[in-house]
Design a protein around this motif. Structure first.
Motif, PDB file in Angstrom:
ATOM      1  N   ARG A   1       1.036  -1.248  -0.329  1.00 54.51           N
ATOM      2  CA  ARG A   1      -0.134   0.016   0.094  1.00 54.51           C
ATOM      3  C   ARG A   1       1.337   1.398  -0.030  1.00 54.51           C
ATOM      4  NH1 ARG A   1      -4.146   0.305   4.324  1.00 54.51           N
ATOM      5  NH2 ARG A   1      -5.184  -2.145   2.818  1.00 54.51           N
ATOM      6  N   ASN A   2       1.755   1.477   0.796  1.00 58.20           N
ATOM      7  CA  ASN A   2       2.556   2.784   1.153  1.00 58.20           C
ATOM      8  C   ASN A   2       4.135   2.506   0.350  1.00 58.20           C
ATOM      9  OD1 ASN A   2       0.658   3.824   3.009  1.00 58.20           O
ATOM     10  ND2 ASN A   2       1.031   1.963   3.769  1.00 58.20           N
ATOM     11  N   PHE A   3       4.727   1.680   0.902  1.00 58.73           N
ATOM     12  CA  PHE A   3       6.420   1.368   0.501  1.00 58.73           C
ATOM     13  C   PHE A   3       6.445   0.097  -0.461  1.00 58.73           C
ATOM     14  CE2 PHE A   3       4.948   2.617   5.238  1.00 58.73           C
ATOM     15  CZ  PHE A   3       6.081   3.871   5.170  1.00 58.73           C
ATOM     16  N   ASP A   4       7.791   0.083  -1.230  1.00 56.62           N
ATOM     17  CA  ASP A   4       8.291  -0.313  -1.581  1.00 56.62           C
ATOM     18  C   ASP A   4       9.326  -0.778  -1.750  1.00 56.62           C
ATOM     19  OD1 ASP A   4       8.944   1.404  -3.091  1.00 56.62           O
ATOM     20  OD2 ASP A   4       8.544   0.769  -5.405  1.00 56.62           O
ATOM     21  N   ALA A   5       9.945   0.043  -0.819  1.00 57.16           N
ATOM     22  CA  ALA A   5      11.784  -0.108  -0.342  1.00 57.16           C
ATOM     23  C   ALA A   5      11.776   0.231   1.158  1.00 57.16           C
ATOM     24  CB  ALA A   5      12.707   0.504  -1.020  1.00 57.16           C
ATOM     25  N   GLY A   6      11.877  -0.528   1.581  1.00 63.51           N
ATOM     26  CA  GLY A   6      12.547  -0.663   3.227  1.00 63.51           C
ATOM     27  C   GLY A   6      14.714  -0.350   3.710  1.00 63.51           C
ATOM     28  N   VAL A   7      14.388   0.337   4.533  1.00 62.06           N
ATOM     29  CA  VAL A   7      15.915   1.292   5.139  1.00 62.06           C
ATOM     30  C   VAL A   7      16.677   0.506   6.179  1.00 62.06           C
ATOM     31  CG1 VAL A   7      15.719   3.153   4.633  1.00 62.06           C
ATOM     32  CG2 VAL A   7      18.000   2.501   4.341  1.00 62.06           C
ATOM     33  N   GLN A   8      16.273   0.262   6.875  1.00 61.66           N
ATOM     34  CA  GLN A   8      17.237  -0.226   8.454  1.00 61.66           C
ATOM     35  C   GLN A   8      18.251   0.083   8.193  1.00 61.66           C
ATOM     36  OE1 GLN A   8      16.235  -4.406   9.624  1.00 61.66           O
ATOM     37  NE2 GLN A   8      15.805  -4.784   7.543  1.00 61.66           N
ATOM     38  N   GLY A   9      19.264   0.016   9.712  1.00 62.89           N
ATOM     39  CA  GLY A   9      21.161  -0.445  10.288  1.00 62.89           C
ATOM     40  C   GLY A   9      20.445  -1.453  10.675  1.00 62.89           C
ATOM     41  N   ARG A  10      21.851  -1.917  10.897  1.00 64.10           N
ATOM     42  CA  ARG A  10      22.377  -3.255  10.628  1.00 64.10           C
ATOM     43  C   ARG A  10      21.990  -3.838  12.517  1.00 64.10           C
ATOM     44  NH1 ARG A  10      26.195  -4.285  14.724  1.00 64.10           N
ATOM     45  NH2 ARG A  10      26.707  -2.286  15.275  1.00 64.10           N
ATOM     46  N   VAL A  11      22.025  -2.799  13.595  1.00 65.53           N
ATOM     47  CA  VAL A  11      21.759  -2.918  14.758  1.00 65.53           C
ATOM     48  C   VAL A  11      19.898  -3.276  15.015  1.00 65.53           C
ATOM     49  CG1 VAL A  11      21.066  -2.451  17.128  1.00 65.53           C
ATOM     50  CG2 VAL A  11      22.767  -2.204  15.792  1.00 65.53           C
ATOM     51  N   THR A  12      18.852  -2.901  13.804  1.00 69.27           N
ATOM     52  CA  THR A  12      17.682  -3.139  13.497  1.00 69.27           C
ATOM     53  C   THR A  12      17.680  -4.569  13.060  1.00 69.27           C
ATOM     54  OG1 THR A  12      17.454  -0.895  13.835  1.00 69.27           O
ATOM     55  CG2 THR A  12      15.685  -2.339  12.504  1.00 69.27           C
ATOM     56  N   TYR A  13      18.733  -4.591  11.688  1.00 66.92           N
ATOM     57  CA  TYR A  13      18.267  -6.095  11.053  1.00 66.92           C
ATOM     58  C   TYR A  13      19.113  -7.508  12.305  1.00 66.92           C
ATOM     59  CZ  TYR A  13      20.067  -8.417   6.893  1.00 66.92           C
ATOM     60  OH  TYR A  13      20.033  -9.973   5.797  1.00 66.92           O
ATOM     61  N   GLU A  14      20.060  -7.311  12.937  1.00 65.47           N
ATOM     62  CA  GLU A  14      20.571  -8.188  13.569  1.00 65.47           C
ATOM     63  C   GLU A  14      19.914  -8.847  14.195  1.00 65.47           C
ATOM     64  OE1 GLU A  14      23.535  -6.965  16.103  1.00 65.47           O
ATOM     65  OE2 GLU A  14      24.692  -6.758  14.588  1.00 65.47           O
ATOM     66  N   PRO A  15      18.157  -8.474  15.218  1.00 64.93           N
ATOM     67  CA  PRO A  15      17.465  -9.562  15.722  1.00 64.93           C
ATOM     68  C   PRO A  15      16.548 -11.291  14.678  1.00 64.93           C
ATOM     69  CG  PRO A  15      17.000  -7.659  16.390  1.00 64.93           C
ATOM     70  CD  PRO A  15      17.675  -7.345  15.608  1.00 64.93           C
ATOM     71  N   ALA A  16      16.394 -10.121  13.103  1.00 66.92           N
ATOM     72  CA  ALA A  16      15.894 -11.515  12.246  1.00 66.92           C
ATOM     73  C   ALA A  16      17.057 -12.522  12.023  1.00 66.92           C
ATOM     74  CB  ALA A  16      15.940 -10.643  10.922  1.00 66.92           C
ATOM     75  N   LEU A  17      18.829 -11.743  11.699  1.00 67.72           N
ATOM     76  CA  LEU A  17      19.479 -12.867  11.148  1.00 67.72           C
ATOM     77  C   LEU A  17      19.626 -13.900  12.589  1.00 67.72           C
ATOM     78  CD1 LEU A  17      22.756 -10.464  10.104  1.00 67.72           C
ATOM     79  CD2 LEU A  17      20.729 -12.081   8.937  1.00 67.72           C
ATOM     80  N   GLU A  18      19.291 -13.496  14.545  1.00 66.47           N
ATOM     81  CA  GLU A  18      19.725 -13.998  15.528  1.00 66.47           C
ATOM     82  C   GLU A  18      18.372 -15.357  14.932  1.00 66.47           C
ATOM     83  OE1 GLU A  18      18.747 -11.690  18.813  1.00 66.47           O
ATOM     84  OE2 GLU A  18      21.242 -10.695  17.943  1.00 66.47           O
ATOM     85  N   ILE A  19      17.008 -14.951  14.667  1.00 66.44           N
ATOM     86  CA  ILE A  19      16.490 -15.706  14.936  1.00 66.44           C
ATOM     87  C   ILE A  19      16.361 -16.766  13.055  1.00 66.44           C
ATOM     88  CG2 ILE A  19      14.289 -15.269  16.066  1.00 66.44           C
ATOM     89  CD1 ILE A  19      12.689 -13.868  13.811  1.00 66.44           C
ATOM     90  N   GLY A  20      17.154 -16.443  12.204  1.00 67.35           N
ATOM     91  CA  GLY A  20      17.546 -17.098  11.282  1.00 67.35           C
ATOM     92  C   GLY A  20      17.139 -16.634   9.470  1.00 67.35           C
ATOM     93  N   VAL A  21      16.140 -15.828  10.160  1.00 66.55           N
ATOM     94  CA  VAL A  21      15.066 -14.672   8.887  1.00 66.55           C
ATOM     95  C   VAL A  21      16.851 -14.052   8.281  1.00 66.55           C
ATOM     96  CG1 VAL A  21      13.552 -13.478   8.199  1.00 66.55           C
ATOM     97  CG2 VAL A  21      13.591 -15.274   9.823  1.00 66.55           C
ATOM     98  N   THR A  22      16.679 -14.134   6.627  1.00 75.38           N
ATOM     99  CA  THR A  22      17.558 -12.961   6.652  1.00 75.38           C
ATOM    100  C   THR A  22      16.682 -11.837   5.775  1.00 75.38           C
ATOM    101  OG1 THR A  22      17.821 -15.054   4.088  1.00 75.38           O
ATOM    102  CG2 THR A  22      20.046 -14.983   6.237  1.00 75.38           C
ATOM    103  N   SER A  23      15.659 -12.070   5.339  1.00 69.85           N
ATOM    104  CA  SER A  23      15.021 -11.157   4.180  1.00 69.85           C
ATOM    105  C   SER A  23      13.746 -11.342   5.388  1.00 69.85           C
ATOM    106  CB  SER A  23      14.990 -12.125   2.540  1.00 69.85           C
ATOM    107  OG  SER A  23      14.121 -11.146   2.233  1.00 69.85           O
ATOM    108  N   PRO A  24      14.037 -10.195   6.420  1.00 73.34           N
ATOM    109  CA  PRO A  24      12.932  -9.859   6.941  1.00 73.34           C
ATOM    110  C   PRO A  24      11.543  -9.107   6.281  1.00 73.34           C
ATOM    111  CG  PRO A  24      14.743  -8.417   8.049  1.00 73.34           C
ATOM    112  CD  PRO A  24      14.982  -9.556   7.081  1.00 73.34           C
ATOM    113  N   TYR A  25      12.015  -8.698   5.084  1.00 74.74           N
ATOM    114  CA  TYR A  25      10.904  -8.041   4.602  1.00 74.74           C
ATOM    115  C   TYR A  25      10.813  -8.083   2.907  1.00 74.74           C
ATOM    116  CZ  TYR A  25      10.494  -4.935   8.768  1.00 74.74           C
ATOM    117  OH  TYR A  25      10.373  -4.531   9.860  1.00 74.74           O
ATOM    118  N   ALA A  26      11.241  -9.534   2.366  1.00 71.17           N
ATOM    119  CA  ALA A  26      10.626  -9.938   0.803  1.00 71.17           C
ATOM    120  C   ALA A  26       9.999  -9.608   0.245  1.00 71.17           C
ATOM    121  CB  ALA A  26      10.625 -11.371   1.912  1.00 71.17           C
TER     122      ALA A  26
END
Length: 189
Positions: free
Chosen positions: A59-84
Motif C-alpha cells: 500500500r505505502n512502501f516498496d523499499a525499506g532501509v534499516q541499520g545493522r542493529v535493527t537487522y540483527e534480531p532477524a538474523l538471530e532467528i534465522g531470517v535473512t530477508s525480513p521484508y521480502a
C-alpha cells in the motif's frame, strides 16, 4: 519524488526501545495490530504478514532501509530477508556482504544512496530504524509516523541519535486508538 518515511513506535518519553534494544514492553494490543494491518501493512515483517493474513500489493512502501542493529534480531532467528515484500537495504560499515541476495548493504555515502533511492519511481521508502540511522538521515526524512504508546520507559534508545540539529515538521494528523496509543503524522516543513 518519493518520500522517506520514518514509521516507528515510541514511548511518551521518546524511546523506541529499551537500553538492550528490545521493544517487548510496548502495549501492542489488538487495536494497534488492526491499525497496522489496515493502514501500514507494508511495515510488518514478511513472516508476520503471513500470520496476520496480509496479502496483495504493498500500500505505502516498496523499499525499506534499516541499520545493522535493527537487522540483527532477524538474523538471530534465522531470517535473512525480513521484508521480502520490499526492496531491502541495510546500512552498515561493518557488514560487507549480505546473507541474502534480496538485501543490499549500504556501507558508504548513505545520504547520497538514499537521495538516489528517493529519486527513483515507486512508492515511498520505509525507514525501519534505528536511532543512529534516523539521525544520519534526518535531513532526508520527509514524513514521520509515530505510534506514541502510553508508556514511559525512563531510559533506552531515543527516536534520533544525532548532533543538535533542529529540523521542523508540521503536524499532519492524529488518531487515538482504544488502548491510548496516539498515531502522530508529521510532514517536513
Amino acid at each position: 519524488m518519493r518520500k522517506l518515511v520514518y514509521y516507528i513506535g515510541m514511548t511518551i518519553d521518546g524511546r523506541i526501545a529499551a537500553p538492550d534494544g528490545s521493544a517487548d514492553f510496548f502495549p501492542v494490543t489488538q487495536d494497534v495490530i488492526d491499525f497496522i494491518v489496515e493502514d501500514y501493512p507494508d511495515t510488518l515483517p514478511t513472516h508476520l504478514r503471513e500470520q496476520l493474513g496480509v496479502h496483495g500489493p504493498n500500500r505505502n512502501f516498496d523499499a525499506g532501509v534499516q541499520g545493522r542493529v535493527t537487522y540483527e534480531p532477524a538474523l538471530e532467528i534465522g531470517v535473512t530477508s525480513p521484508y521480502a515484500h520490499l526492496r531491502q537495504y541495510v546500512v552498515s560499515e561493518s557488514m560487507k556482504e549480505t546473507l541474502d541476495p534480496a538485501v543490499e548493504i549500504i556501507s558508504t555515502d548513505v545520504v547520497g544512496r538514499i537521495r538516489r533511492l528517493k529519486a527513483e519511481d515507486g512508492k515511498d521508502v520505509y525507514l525501519t530504524g534505528g536511532a543512529r540511522l534516523a539521525g544520519t538521515l534526518l535531513p532526508e526524512i520527509d514524513k514521520l509516523v509515530i505510534k506514541l504508546y502510553p508508556v514511559v520507559a525512563g531510559a533506552g534508545i531515543p527516536l534520533f541519535t544525532t548532533d543538535f540539529s533542529p529540523t521542523h515538521f508540521e503536524l499532519a494528523g492524529t488518531r487515538t486508538l482504544e488502548n491510548g496509543t496516539v498515531i502522530l503524522t508529521y510532514d517536513k516543513k
